[in-house]
Motif scaffolding. Structure first.
Motif, PDB file in Angstrom:
ATOM      1  N   SER A   1      69.672 -55.745  52.964  1.00 31.80           N
ATOM      2  CA  SER A   1      69.045 -54.558  53.553  1.00 31.80           C
ATOM      3  C   SER A   1      69.001 -54.638  55.071  1.00 31.80           C
ATOM      4  CB  SER A   1      67.613 -54.416  53.016  1.00 31.80           C
ATOM      5  OG  SER A   1      66.932 -55.641  53.138  1.00 31.80           O
TER       6      SER A   1
ATOM      7  N   ARG B   1      61.956 -51.681  62.870  1.00 30.02           N
ATOM      8  CA  ARG B   1      60.518 -51.438  62.998  1.00 30.02           C
ATOM      9  C   ARG B   1      60.181 -51.173  64.471  1.00 30.02           C
ATOM     10  NH1 ARG B   1      58.561 -54.439  66.562  1.00 30.02           N
ATOM     11  NH2 ARG B   1      57.968 -56.606  66.191  1.00 30.02           N
TER      12      ARG B   1
ATOM     13  N   HIS C   1      58.196 -56.150  50.453  1.00 26.33           N
ATOM     14  CA  HIS C   1      58.459 -56.093  51.896  1.00 26.33           C
ATOM     15  C   HIS C   1      57.945 -54.805  52.542  1.00 26.33           C
ATOM     16  CE1 HIS C   1      61.052 -59.669  51.861  1.00 26.33           C
ATOM     17  NE2 HIS C   1      61.407 -59.217  50.676  1.00 26.33           N
TER      18      HIS C   1
ATOM     19  N   ARG D   1      62.152 -53.951  66.617  1.00 25.07           N
ATOM     20  CA  ARG D   1      62.799 -55.097  65.983  1.00 25.07           C
ATOM     21  C   ARG D   1      63.768 -54.551  64.944  1.00 25.07           C
ATOM     22  NH1 ARG D   1      61.399 -59.917  66.895  1.00 25.07           N
ATOM     23  NH2 ARG D   1      59.145 -59.661  66.633  1.00 25.07           N
TER      24      ARG D   1
ATOM     25  N   SER E   1      66.550 -55.695  62.071  1.00 24.71           N
ATOM     26  CA  SER E   1      66.875 -56.916  61.337  1.00 24.71           C
ATOM     27  C   SER E   1      67.735 -56.639  60.115  1.00 24.71           C
ATOM     28  CB  SER E   1      65.601 -57.647  60.920  1.00 24.71           C
ATOM     29  OG  SER E   1      65.108 -57.079  59.748  1.00 24.71           O
TER      30      SER E   1
ATOM     31  N   ARG F   1      64.819 -65.793  60.564  1.00 26.08           N
ATOM     32  CA  ARG F   1      63.515 -65.955  59.905  1.00 26.08           C
ATOM     33  C   ARG F   1      63.676 -66.060  58.399  1.00 26.08           C
ATOM     34  NH1 ARG F   1      59.770 -61.609  63.208  1.00 26.08           N
ATOM     35  NH2 ARG F   1      59.530 -62.903  65.051  1.00 26.08           N
TER      36      ARG F   1
ATOM     37  N   TYR G   1      62.278 -65.379  54.308  1.00 23.39           N
ATOM     38  CA  TYR G   1      62.320 -64.203  53.444  1.00 23.39           C
ATOM     39  C   TYR G   1      61.202 -63.200  53.720  1.00 23.39           C
ATOM     40  CZ  TYR G   1      63.202 -61.599  49.200  1.00 23.39           C
ATOM     41  OH  TYR G   1      63.492 -60.609  48.309  1.00 23.39           O
TER      42      TYR G   1
ATOM     43  N   GLU H   1      58.329 -63.696  60.001  1.00 25.46           N
ATOM     44  CA  GLU H   1      57.898 -64.757  60.915  1.00 25.46           C
ATOM     45  C   GLU H   1      57.082 -65.825  60.185  1.00 25.46           C
ATOM     46  OE1 GLU H   1      55.652 -63.251  64.186  1.00 25.46           O
ATOM     47  OE2 GLU H   1      56.308 -64.890  65.472  1.00 25.46           O
TER      48      GLU H   1
ATOM     49  N   GLN I   1      66.761 -63.716  57.282  1.00 24.61           N
ATOM     50  CA  GLN I   1      66.538 -62.475  58.033  1.00 24.61           C
ATOM     51  C   GLN I   1      66.899 -62.732  59.493  1.00 24.61           C
ATOM     52  OE1 GLN I   1      62.474 -60.992  57.503  1.00 24.61           O
ATOM     53  NE2 GLN I   1      62.525 -60.688  59.706  1.00 24.61           N
TER      54      GLN I   1
HETATM   55  N1  LIG Z   1      66.152 -56.536  56.806  1.00 23.11           N
HETATM   56  C1  LIG Z   1      65.030 -56.646  56.104  1.00 23.11           C
HETATM   57  N2  LIG Z   1      65.005 -56.270  54.816  1.00 23.11           N
HETATM   58  C2  LIG Z   1      63.881 -56.361  54.079  1.00 23.11           C
HETATM   59  N3  LIG Z   1      62.709 -56.788  54.561  1.00 23.11           N
HETATM   60  C3  LIG Z   1      62.654 -57.163  55.848  1.00 23.11           C
HETATM   61  C4  LIG Z   1      63.803 -57.123  56.680  1.00 23.11           C
HETATM   62  N4  LIG Z   1      63.442 -57.565  57.914  1.00 23.11           N
HETATM   63  C5  LIG Z   1      62.133 -57.857  57.840  1.00 23.11           C
HETATM   64  N5  LIG Z   1      61.652 -57.627  56.620  1.00 23.11           N
HETATM   65  C6  LIG Z   1      60.276 -57.822  56.160  1.00 23.11           C
HETATM   66  O1  LIG Z   1      59.353 -57.275  57.087  1.00 23.11           O
HETATM   67  C7  LIG Z   1      58.167 -58.077  57.147  1.00 23.11           C
HETATM   68  C8  LIG Z   1      57.856 -58.471  58.584  1.00 23.11           C
HETATM   69  O2  LIG Z   1      58.848 -59.343  59.078  1.00 23.11           O
HETATM   70  P1  LIG Z   1      58.765 -59.984  60.545  1.00 23.11           P
HETATM   71  O3  LIG Z   1      57.584 -60.885  60.639  1.00 23.11           O
HETATM   72  O4  LIG Z   1      60.088 -60.544  60.907  1.00 23.11           O
HETATM   73  O5  LIG Z   1      58.533 -58.642  61.282  1.00 23.11           O
HETATM   74  P2  LIG Z   1      57.997 -58.025  62.591  1.00 23.11           P
HETATM   75  O6  LIG Z   1      57.466 -56.696  62.219  1.00 23.11           O
HETATM   76  O7  LIG Z   1      59.076 -58.019  63.541  1.00 23.11           O
HETATM   77  O8  LIG Z   1      56.815 -58.943  63.019  1.00 23.11           O
HETATM   78  P3  LIG Z   1      56.362 -59.611  64.402  1.00 23.11           P
HETATM   79  O9  LIG Z   1      56.486 -58.624  65.480  1.00 23.11           O
HETATM   80  O10 LIG Z   1      54.940 -59.951  64.093  1.00 23.11           O
HETATM   81  O11 LIG Z   1      57.232 -60.776  64.582  1.00 23.11           O
HETATM   82  C9  LIG Z   1      58.421 -59.254  56.220  1.00 23.11           C
HETATM   83  O12 LIG Z   1      57.879 -58.982  54.955  1.00 23.11           O
HETATM   84  C10 LIG Z   1      59.925 -59.289  56.137  1.00 23.11           C
HETATM   85  O13 LIG Z   1      60.391 -59.878  54.936  1.00 23.11           O
END
Ligand SMILES: Nc1ncnc2c1ncn2[C@@H]1O[C@H](COP(=O)(O)OP(=O)(O)OP(=O)(O)O)[C@@H](O)[C@H]1O
Length: 356
Positions: free
Chosen positions: A27, A31, A93, A178, A180, A209, A211, A214, A224
């Motif tokens: 996926s 964000r 997620h 962000r 990803s 990162r 699953y 962070e 990720q």
């Molecule tokens: N490509 C993706 N597909 C599915 N879920 C994702 C993906 N990228 C991130 N997530 C999910 O989103 C959530 C947040 O991930 P992460 O901590 O990397 O995000 P963030 O919003 O950038 O947070 P922060 O700014 O606090 O670092 C986690 O549950 C992660 O598994």
């Protein structure tokens, strides 16, 4: 739609294994971190202010334009959900582990197809998340940008000309973006190349990162990869860079798969069939072991070694066997041992059905 439906479905459509490059990319996620001007950031704000933010965001999404483009949205306060239901949203997620650290005055807004999720009062007032299946970062960005524009019609975002969007953590200031991708990289792990790749990626200003994001570890060979820099680059540039790196990693994983198949076919087949054996016959299995075995089977499917199973089956199983979802299906709390037994039973049943 109801939140009951969301927590009763183990997998969101975007996580089922469709989309471009779906043999490797599960996926894509965009964000955006946003805050409302005139309010303290969530970690220092009063309960009353938190409540005002909840109401402001709730009103902002309650309009025809949003509904037309994203369908009906549901606003859910975390306090209204049971602990298991909250955990299921995390397993899917749709919310982050951080959102669950303190559930008071926190909420999530979800679209019916679960591709849009807006967390309220997490680290920032708003965390807009847009998920799409496979490698679709640009498409996810366009949709997330559209949500952002629609919300900005009513919400007064904290923004400054020099720095861009202001966020609780300085690492998000600027675009608050962000981007990803969630990648399945079993061959790079088996071939022992993954650590070099992680080091190289980090040097390019990207983060690798686990699953659940962070601070979490990679399970089932799922990684990720996201941008770390949010300031000084336009959104499109951040996304282009990540796409370029993602494509390189996809090619490396494909080469590693081809090399394993060519040079170590017997060992590879043995590994894949042993994993299939464990999944088919074990009587107790932890989430971590199940995910590792399912990852091997997923690789076997991609290489054509197993042909009566599909990636979609495996993606679904990977979600179905999570601790909270198992308890939801059983409609009771379970000990870790009971969950391991139930997980093994469900996998066995599925395997029997799928192998026919
Ligand atoms: N490509 C993706 N597909 C599915 N879920 C994702 C993906 N990228 C991130 N997530 C999910 O989103 C959530 C947040 O991930 P992460 O901590 O990397 O995000 P963030 O919003 O950038 O947070 P922060 O700014 O606090 O670092 C986690 O549950 C992660 O598994």
């Amino acid at each position: 739609m109801s939140i009951e439906k969301t927590v009763s479905r183990p997998v969101s459509n975007w996580a089922k294994g469709d989309g471009p490059e779906s043999d490797i990319v599960i996926s894509s996620r965009i964000r955006l971190a946003r805050n409302i001007s005139g309010y303290a950031f969530p970690h220092t704000m009063s309960n009353q202010a938190a409540d005002e933010i909840l109401n402001a965001v709730r009103l902002a999404v309650d309009n025809d334009e949003v509904r037309q483009e994203f369908g009906p949205l549901e606003f859910v306060r975390l306090e209204e959900l049971s602990p298991v239901e909250r955990q299921i949203l995390l397993e899917k997620h749709l919310i982050s582990p951080q959102l669950l650290e303190d559930i008071k005055n926190r909420a999530v807004i979800l679209s019916e197809d679960e591709s849009l999720s807006i967390m309220i009062n997490e680290e920032d007032h708003l965390r807009i998340q847009l998920f799409l299946p496979g490698l679709q970062l640009e498409e996810a960005w366009q949709k997330a940008n559209r949500v952002d524009d629609l919300l900005e019609k009513t919400l007064d975002y904290a923004f400054c000309e020099q720095r861009g969007y202001l966020t609780a953590c300085p690492t998000n200031v600027g675009t608050g973006l962000r981007a990803s991708v969630m990648l399945h990289l079993p061959a790079l792990v088996i071939a022992g190349q993954i650590n070099n790749i992680i080091t190289a990626i980090s040097q390019l200003g990207l983060a690798v990162r686990g699953y659940y994001g962070e601070g979490t570890k990679a399970v089932g060979h799922l990684f990720q990869i996201s941008n770390q820099i949010t300031l000084g680059q336009a959104e499109e540039e951040i996304i282009r860079n990540l796409l370029t790196v993602a494509r390189q990693i996809i090619n490396q994983e494909r080469s590693a798969r081809a090399a394993l198949y060519k040079n170590n076919k017997s060992q590879l087949e043995d590994k894949i069939f042993r994993s299939l054996g464990i999944l088919s016959y074990s009587r107790m299995i932890t989430t971590e072991e199940a995910l590792t075995m399912l990852s091997d089977v997923r690789l076997g499917i991609a290489l054509g070694i197993l042909d009566n199973l599909t990636q979609r089956d495996i993606n679904e199983l990977m979600m179905l066997i999570r601790p909270a979802f198992l308890q939801k299906m059983a409609a009771r709390e379970m000990t870790a041992q009971e969950r391991d037994t139930e997980r093994a039973r469900i996998i066995r049943l599925r395997m029997e059905k799928l192998k026919k």
